[in-house]
Design a protein around this motif. Sequence first.
Motif, PDB file in Angstrom:
ATOM      1  N   TRP A  33      12.319   4.471  10.216  1.00 15.97           N
ATOM      2  CA  TRP A  33      11.236   3.528   9.995  1.00 15.97           C
ATOM      3  C   TRP A  33      10.148   4.206   9.185  1.00 15.97           C
ATOM      4  O   TRP A  33       9.890   5.392   9.335  1.00 15.97           O
ATOM      5  N   ASP A  34       9.501   3.425   8.357  1.00 11.79           N
ATOM      6  CA  ASP A  34       8.380   3.912   7.589  1.00 11.79           C
ATOM      7  C   ASP A  34       7.459   2.728   7.317  1.00 11.79           C
ATOM      8  O   ASP A  34       7.849   1.576   7.504  1.00 11.79           O
ATOM      9  N   SER A  35       6.273   3.002   6.890  1.00  7.27           N
ATOM     10  CA  SER A  35       5.343   1.914   6.582  1.00  7.27           C
ATOM     11  C   SER A  35       4.357   2.384   5.529  1.00  7.27           C
ATOM     12  O   SER A  35       4.234   3.579   5.255  1.00  7.27           O
ATOM     13  N   LEU A  36       3.660   1.421   4.951  1.00  4.50           N
ATOM     14  CA  LEU A  36       2.630   1.695   3.964  1.00  4.50           C
ATOM     15  C   LEU A  36       1.383   0.908   4.309  1.00  4.50           C
ATOM     16  O   LEU A  36       1.472  -0.201   4.822  1.00  4.50           O
ATOM     17  N   GLU A  37       0.247   1.487   4.000  1.00  9.12           N
ATOM     18  CA  GLU A  37      -0.990   0.722   4.044  1.00  9.12           C
ATOM     19  C   GLU A  37      -1.255   0.281   2.619  1.00  9.12           C
ATOM     20  O   GLU A  37      -1.208   1.090   1.691  1.00  9.12           O
ATOM     21  N   VAL A  38      -1.516  -1.005   2.447  1.00  9.61           N
ATOM     22  CA  VAL A  38      -1.659  -1.561   1.107  1.00  9.61           C
ATOM     23  C   VAL A  38      -3.076  -2.089   0.926  1.00  9.61           C
ATOM     24  O   VAL A  38      -3.521  -2.958   1.675  1.00  9.61           O
ATOM     25  N   ALA A  39      -3.762  -1.546  -0.076  1.00  8.05           N
ATOM     26  CA  ALA A  39      -5.075  -2.072  -0.452  1.00  8.05           C
ATOM     27  C   ALA A  39      -4.818  -3.294  -1.328  1.00  8.05           C
ATOM     28  O   ALA A  39      -4.320  -3.174  -2.449  1.00  8.05           O
ATOM     29  N   THR A  40      -5.100  -4.462  -0.801  1.00  7.00           N
ATOM     30  CA  THR A  40      -4.733  -5.699  -1.498  1.00  7.00           C
ATOM     31  C   THR A  40      -5.389  -5.820  -2.867  1.00  7.00           C
ATOM     32  O   THR A  40      -4.797  -6.400  -3.780  1.00  7.00           O
ATOM     33  N   THR A  41      -6.569  -5.276  -3.043  1.00  6.26           N
ATOM     34  CA  THR A  41      -7.242  -5.383  -4.338  1.00  6.26           C
ATOM     35  C   THR A  41      -6.567  -4.530  -5.409  1.00  6.26           C
ATOM     36  O   THR A  41      -6.703  -4.803  -6.592  1.00  6.26           O
ATOM     37  N   GLU A  42      -5.831  -3.515  -4.996  1.00  5.47           N
ATOM     38  CA  GLU A  42      -5.188  -2.603  -5.946  1.00  5.47           C
ATOM     39  C   GLU A  42      -3.756  -3.002  -6.299  1.00  5.47           C
ATOM     40  O   GLU A  42      -3.168  -2.423  -7.207  1.00  5.47           O
ATOM     41  N   HIS A  43      -3.187  -3.966  -5.602  1.00  7.06           N
ATOM     42  CA  HIS A  43      -1.787  -4.323  -5.819  1.00  7.06           C
ATOM     43  C   HIS A  43      -1.620  -5.847  -5.877  1.00  7.06           C
ATOM     44  O   HIS A  43      -1.013  -6.455  -4.997  1.00  7.06           O
ATOM     45  N   PRO A  44      -2.134  -6.464  -6.931  1.00  6.71           N
ATOM     46  CA  PRO A  44      -2.102  -7.927  -7.011  1.00  6.71           C
ATOM     47  C   PRO A  44      -0.686  -8.515  -7.082  1.00  6.71           C
ATOM     48  O   PRO A  44      -0.461  -9.603  -6.565  1.00  6.71           O
ATOM     49  N   ALA A  45       0.266  -7.811  -7.684  1.00  7.68           N
ATOM     50  CA  ALA A  45       1.636  -8.347  -7.767  1.00  7.68           C
ATOM     51  C   ALA A  45       2.238  -8.517  -6.378  1.00  7.68           C
ATOM     52  O   ALA A  45       2.869  -9.537  -6.085  1.00  7.68           O
ATOM     53  N   LEU A  46       2.027  -7.540  -5.528  1.00  5.69           N
ATOM     54  CA  LEU A  46       2.547  -7.637  -4.164  1.00  5.69           C
ATOM     55  C   LEU A  46       1.825  -8.732  -3.383  1.00  5.69           C
ATOM     56  O   LEU A  46       2.456  -9.516  -2.673  1.00  5.69           O
ATOM     57  N   VAL A  47       0.525  -8.819  -3.539  1.00 10.13           N
ATOM     58  CA  VAL A  47      -0.251  -9.842  -2.832  1.00 10.13           C
ATOM     59  C   VAL A  47       0.187 -11.238  -3.271  1.00 10.13           C
ATOM     60  O   VAL A  47       0.370 -12.134  -2.434  1.00 10.13           O
ATOM     61  N   GLN A  48       0.389 -11.435  -4.567  1.00 13.52           N
ATOM     62  CA  GLN A  48       0.843 -12.738  -5.064  1.00 13.52           C
ATOM     63  C   GLN A  48       2.229 -13.073  -4.527  1.00 13.52           C
ATOM     64  O   GLN A  48       2.499 -14.207  -4.139  1.00 13.52           O
ATOM     65  N   ALA A  49       3.119 -12.089  -4.500  1.00 12.91           N
ATOM     66  CA  ALA A  49       4.471 -12.324  -3.986  1.00 12.91           C
ATOM     67  C   ALA A  49       4.437 -12.661  -2.499  1.00 12.91           C
ATOM     68  O   ALA A  49       5.125 -13.579  -2.043  1.00 12.91           O
ATOM     69  N   PRO A 103      14.113 -16.592  -6.740  1.00 10.46           N
ATOM     70  CA  PRO A 103      13.070 -15.911  -7.518  1.00 10.46           C
ATOM     71  C   PRO A 103      11.885 -15.401  -6.705  1.00 10.46           C
ATOM     72  O   PRO A 103      11.416 -14.281  -6.938  1.00 10.46           O
ATOM     73  N   GLN A 104      11.401 -16.164  -5.743  1.00 15.17           N
ATOM     74  CA  GLN A 104      10.234 -15.727  -4.976  1.00 15.17           C
ATOM     75  C   GLN A 104      10.565 -14.528  -4.089  1.00 15.17           C
ATOM     76  O   GLN A 104       9.795 -13.569  -4.004  1.00 15.17           O
ATOM     77  N   LEU A 105      11.704 -14.582  -3.423  1.00 18.38           N
ATOM     78  CA  LEU A 105      12.096 -13.466  -2.554  1.00 18.38           C
ATOM     79  C   LEU A 105      12.426 -12.227  -3.378  1.00 18.38           C
ATOM     80  O   LEU A 105      12.120 -11.100  -2.973  1.00 18.38           O
ATOM     81  N   TYR A 106      13.019 -12.424  -4.537  1.00 16.32           N
ATOM     82  CA  TYR A 106      13.332 -11.310  -5.431  1.00 16.32           C
ATOM     83  C   TYR A 106      12.039 -10.612  -5.872  1.00 16.32           C
ATOM     84  O   TYR A 106      11.955  -9.385  -5.851  1.00 16.32           O
ATOM     85  N   ARG A 107      11.028 -11.395  -6.257  1.00 13.58           N
ATOM     86  CA  ARG A 107       9.745 -10.811  -6.681  1.00 13.58           C
ATOM     87  C   ARG A 107       9.099 -10.032  -5.530  1.00 13.58           C
ATOM     88  O   ARG A 107       8.572  -8.930  -5.729  1.00 13.58           O
ATOM     89  N   LEU A 108       9.145 -10.597  -4.334  1.00 14.54           N
ATOM     90  CA  LEU A 108       8.571  -9.910  -3.174  1.00 14.54           C
ATOM     91  C   LEU A 108       9.301  -8.601  -2.900  1.00 14.54           C
ATOM     92  O   LEU A 108       8.678  -7.554  -2.690  1.00 14.54           O
ATOM     93  N   LEU A 109      10.604  -8.644  -2.914  1.00 15.21           N
ATOM     94  CA  LEU A 109      11.407  -7.452  -2.653  1.00 15.21           C
ATOM     95  C   LEU A 109      11.104  -6.364  -3.681  1.00 15.21           C
ATOM     96  O   LEU A 109      10.874  -5.206  -3.333  1.00 15.21           O
ATOM     97  N   HIS A 110      11.069  -6.738  -4.952  1.00 14.78           N
ATOM     98  CA  HIS A 110      10.793  -5.747  -6.000  1.00 14.78           C
ATOM     99  C   HIS A 110       9.364  -5.221  -5.930  1.00 14.78           C
ATOM    100  O   HIS A 110       9.149  -4.008  -6.076  1.00 14.78           O
ATOM    101  N   ALA A 111       8.396  -6.084  -5.710  1.00 13.07           N
ATOM    102  CA  ALA A 111       7.003  -5.625  -5.642  1.00 13.07           C
ATOM    103  C   ALA A 111       6.816  -4.651  -4.486  1.00 13.07           C
ATOM    104  O   ALA A 111       6.164  -3.605  -4.636  1.00 13.07           O
ATOM    105  N   ALA A 112       7.392  -4.963  -3.334  1.00  9.76           N
ATOM    106  CA  ALA A 112       7.256  -4.099  -2.162  1.00  9.76           C
ATOM    107  C   ALA A 112       7.973  -2.763  -2.359  1.00  9.76           C
ATOM    108  O   ALA A 112       7.414  -1.698  -2.078  1.00  9.76           O
ATOM    109  N   LEU A 113       9.193  -2.808  -2.861  1.00  9.02           N
ATOM    110  CA  LEU A 113       9.940  -1.563  -3.054  1.00  9.02           C
ATOM    111  C   LEU A 113       9.338  -0.707  -4.169  1.00  9.02           C
ATOM    112  O   LEU A 113       9.314   0.527  -4.059  1.00  9.02           O
ATOM    113  N   ASP A 114       8.855  -1.328  -5.243  1.00  6.49           N
ATOM    114  CA  ASP A 114       8.220  -0.557  -6.313  1.00  6.49           C
ATOM    115  C   ASP A 114       6.986   0.175  -5.793  1.00  6.49           C
ATOM    116  O   ASP A 114       6.781   1.350  -6.089  1.00  6.49           O
TER     117      ASP A 114
END
Length: 133
Positions: A33-49, A103-114
């Motif tokens: 298991w692992d996790s990340l803390e995400v600053a929403t203002t710094e990662h708009p692609a992930l927030v949009q997804a 498309p929506q799930l693909y974008r979310l998966l890629h944004a999170a993994l990137d």
Amino acid sequence: MSAIEAPQRRAAEKSGTLQLVAALWEQYTVYRWDSLEVATTEHPALVQALDSVYKSPAAQLERADANRNRIVLDGTSVQVVVNSGPQTAKNLYVQSPTPTSHPQLYRLLHAALDLYRQQQPAAILDQRYTNGY
């Protein structure tokens, strides 16, 4: 042995075999298991997804009609669980999402993994192990 006892015995043997397989699977499976803390203002692609998946109905995300004739012979299973407070709002299970199929799930998966790979370059989620995601 009566005709009634034979099916019951076979069912018990089958159940015992399934329990043994499940125990072996658990014994030799490795979890990490692992996790990340995400600053929403710094990662708009992930927030949009995330926002897109959260706001969209499950049927729109699963796209069952659009994927009716889609066949995946050997792919990746993806489960997306969307929680809203203490309860599960959506529990989605799709096979090998692509930009065309989901498309929506693909974008979310890629944004999170990137993002994860940027912040954890030595992690286990290298693209070699995630079928290109």
